[in-house]
Design a protein around this motif. Structure first.
Motif, PDB file in Angstrom:
ATOM      1  N   THR A   4       0.510  27.922 -17.726  1.00  0.00           N
ATOM      2  CA  THR A   4       1.527  29.101 -17.444  1.00  0.00           C
ATOM      3  C   THR A   4       0.917  29.787 -19.656  1.00  0.00           C
ATOM      4  O   THR A   4       0.099  29.657 -20.383  1.00  0.00           O
ATOM      5  CB  THR A   4       3.084  29.186 -17.781  1.00  0.00           C
ATOM      6  N   ASN A 136       7.768  28.401 -23.287  1.00  0.00           N
ATOM      7  CA  ASN A 136       7.715  28.836 -21.736  1.00  0.00           C
ATOM      8  C   ASN A 136       6.590  26.651 -21.640  1.00  0.00           C
ATOM      9  O   ASN A 136       7.071  26.089 -20.846  1.00  0.00           O
ATOM     10  CB  ASN A 136       7.208  29.473 -20.614  1.00  0.00           C
ATOM     11  N   GLU A 148      10.665  32.194 -13.807  1.00  0.00           N
ATOM     12  CA  GLU A 148      10.593  33.727 -14.522  1.00  0.00           C
ATOM     13  C   GLU A 148      11.719  34.020 -13.023  1.00  0.00           C
ATOM     14  O   GLU A 148      10.849  34.415 -11.669  1.00  0.00           O
ATOM     15  CB  GLU A 148       9.388  34.558 -14.108  1.00  0.00           C
ATOM     16  N   GLN A 157       3.866  34.271 -12.652  1.00  0.00           N
ATOM     17  CA  GLN A 157       3.956  32.951 -12.973  1.00  0.00           C
ATOM     18  C   GLN A 157       3.147  32.360 -12.277  1.00  0.00           C
ATOM     19  O   GLN A 157       2.686  30.766 -12.194  1.00  0.00           O
ATOM     20  CB  GLN A 157       5.686  32.319 -12.431  1.00  0.00           C
TER      21      GLN A 157
END
Length: 480
Positions: A4, A136, A148, A157
């Motif tokens: 991510t 994150n 999210e 995401q």
């Protein structure tokens, strides 16, 4: 779930970008993607039109804009006083205030708070600050999964992607691409996409709603940012359009808000100005569908406020650059920027793309890398960003100042020094002009060496046979 967005501190490797290239190198890749350019042009054009319509309804818009600027400037000049006042008000209302000097400290504070609850999952409201610090990833490293809940952030995401816009992080995706992402990856994060899902916007929204609803009802810890904090009462404010923020702020047993120290306003009366400026400048609406406000711990919920510096006090110390801290993250400057519209947000290599990112990112994380030194040049200096900014940030002036601070090649510095020596005296300039006129046939069409980049996309102006100064003297101003 393997990768991510890594936020401000690190480098990234997404969509062909390693995070180490300069902006021109990243932009060169982006402009070759015709689908990306089409998506950006369509989306930014739509938002521009909506903004212009609702701003045009207010005859006092220039006064509101100046009021927003004045409130922000006053707050920044007295930030120490108002931060202490905010802390006192939040604590009095049953909340807990934590101070974070940088990303590492903020991540440690949030991670420890989540661990203290015994939970391994959190839901998130869209937050630029948490993206900035790479929260994150820090949570993931400690065995905690962050989900999210904003629709655009969910798309990013699920697609193992990188946000490309302040307001609409998935602006670079069209609905066909979003449908494919949902079908392929939604099951990896929870409830799978419905069978035979189409790319109809209503169907995509319903798929996201069903996917997220289970998460809202089962997760006991939420993490948010805030659009504003009111020092007078300790109230935090989140503006959003989908209702996911309201769910995250009210249902979980523990709420942790990570907010930049510049998001303060002194009083409720000041807040009224920004509740008019922000929705019109961001989504092109008269008001946001959801405006959530909370003060301290409410209805038995445990509330923690993490106040984030992460370079902001350094920006505050800069007389010219500090105006970047007025930013209310509306993204109006992105939507009018011809450079952003063609290159997209990924080329900036930062959570803050577009014109505001070109002045904010180099100040927050310094200009030690080639990427950060190149960001002040990610602009044509047309001034459109300043014209639409609801708090009147003079982005072009800051860009020019940052360009001056950037390291320049030896050849460029030598050329500028020579030009300065010539322009210093009228006689030197006149002699140089005459010499140039005589040698004009020998001037190449492309500049040599490191200066050649200027003529890669421009024609070198033809040198006239006679300078204006000599023509004027010879003809007596054209009368002979």
């Amino acid at each position: 779930m393997s990768r991510t967005f890594l936020g401000m501190p690190g480098t990234v490797s997404m969509m062909g970008y390693t995070g180490k290239e300069t902006f021109p190198e990243n932009a060169a890749k982006a402009v070759r993607n015709s689908q990306l350019r089409f998506n950006l042009r369509k989306a930014t054009g739509t938002i521009r039109g909506r903004r212009a319509s609702v701003v045009g309804e207010l005859p006092d818009w220039p006064d509101l804009r100046q009021a927003g600027k004045a409130i922000k400037d006053h707050t920044l000049r007295n930030l120490d006083t108002y931060l202490v006042r905010l802390e006192e008000a939040v604590t009095k209302a049953g909340g807990h205030v934590h101070w974070a000097r940088d990303a590492a400290e903020a991540n440690r504070i949030v991670t420890d708070l989540v661990k203290a609850t015994g939970e391994t999952q959190v839901v998130k409201v869209k937050s630029m600050a948490t993206q900035e610090i790479g929260l994150n990833e820090a949570l993931h490293a400690e065995g905690i999964t962050a989900y999210e809940t904003d629709l655009a952030e969910l798309i990013v995401q699920l697609g193992d992607d990188w946000p490309s816009h302040i307001l609409v992080p998935a602006i670079h995706r069209n609905r066909s691409e979003i449908r494919d992402i949902f079908v392929r990856h939604m099951s990896e994060w929870g409830r799978p996409a419905p069978e035979r899902l189409t790319d109809d916007p209503a169907a995509l929204a319903e798929a996201a709603r069903l996917h997220l609803r289970e998460r809202f009802l089962s997760t006991k810890v939420a993490i948010s940012g805030a659009n504003f904090m009111v020092a007078e009462t300790g109230t935090l404010v989140v503006l959003e359009s989908e209702g996911n923020g309201r769910m995250c702020l009210t249902l979980p047993e523990t709420l942790i808000s990570v907010v930049g120290i510049e998001k303060l306003v002194p009083t409720w009366r000041d807040l009224e100005v920004f509740l008019q400026l922000l929705p019109r400048s961001s989504t092109g609406e008269r008001m946001n569908p959801y405006t959530s406000m909370w003060t301290g711990a409410t209805e038995g919920q445990e509330f923690h406020l993490v106040l984030l510096d992460n370079g902001r006090t350094g920006v505050l110390a800069d007389d010219l650059g500090r105006q970047a801290l007025r930013c209310i993250r509306c993204s109006a400057c992105l939507n009018v920027c011809p450079v952003y519209e063609r290159s997209g947000g990924h080329a900036y290599g930062s959570v803050y793309p577009g014109p505001i990112g070109a002045i904010l990112t180099p100040q927050l994380r310094g200009m030690g890398s080639e990427l950060d030194r190149s960001l002040p040049y990610a602009s044509s200096l047309c001034g459109a960003c300043y014209e639409v900014c609801p708090v009147a940030i003079d982005i072009p002036s800051v860009l020019v100042e940052l360009r001056g601070r950037s390291r320049h090649p030896v050849a460029e510095r030598a050329g500028m020094a020579a030009a300065g020596w010539v322009f210093e005296r009228p006689g030197r300039l006149a002699r140089a002009q005459r010499m140039g006129g005589r040698m004009r046939r020998l001037v190449p069409k492309r500049l040599p060496g490191p200066l050649g980049g200027w003529t890669d996309t421009r024609d070198l102006p033809a040198i006239p046979r006679e300078s204006f100064r000599d023509w004027w003297n010879r003809t007596d101003g054209g009368s002979r």
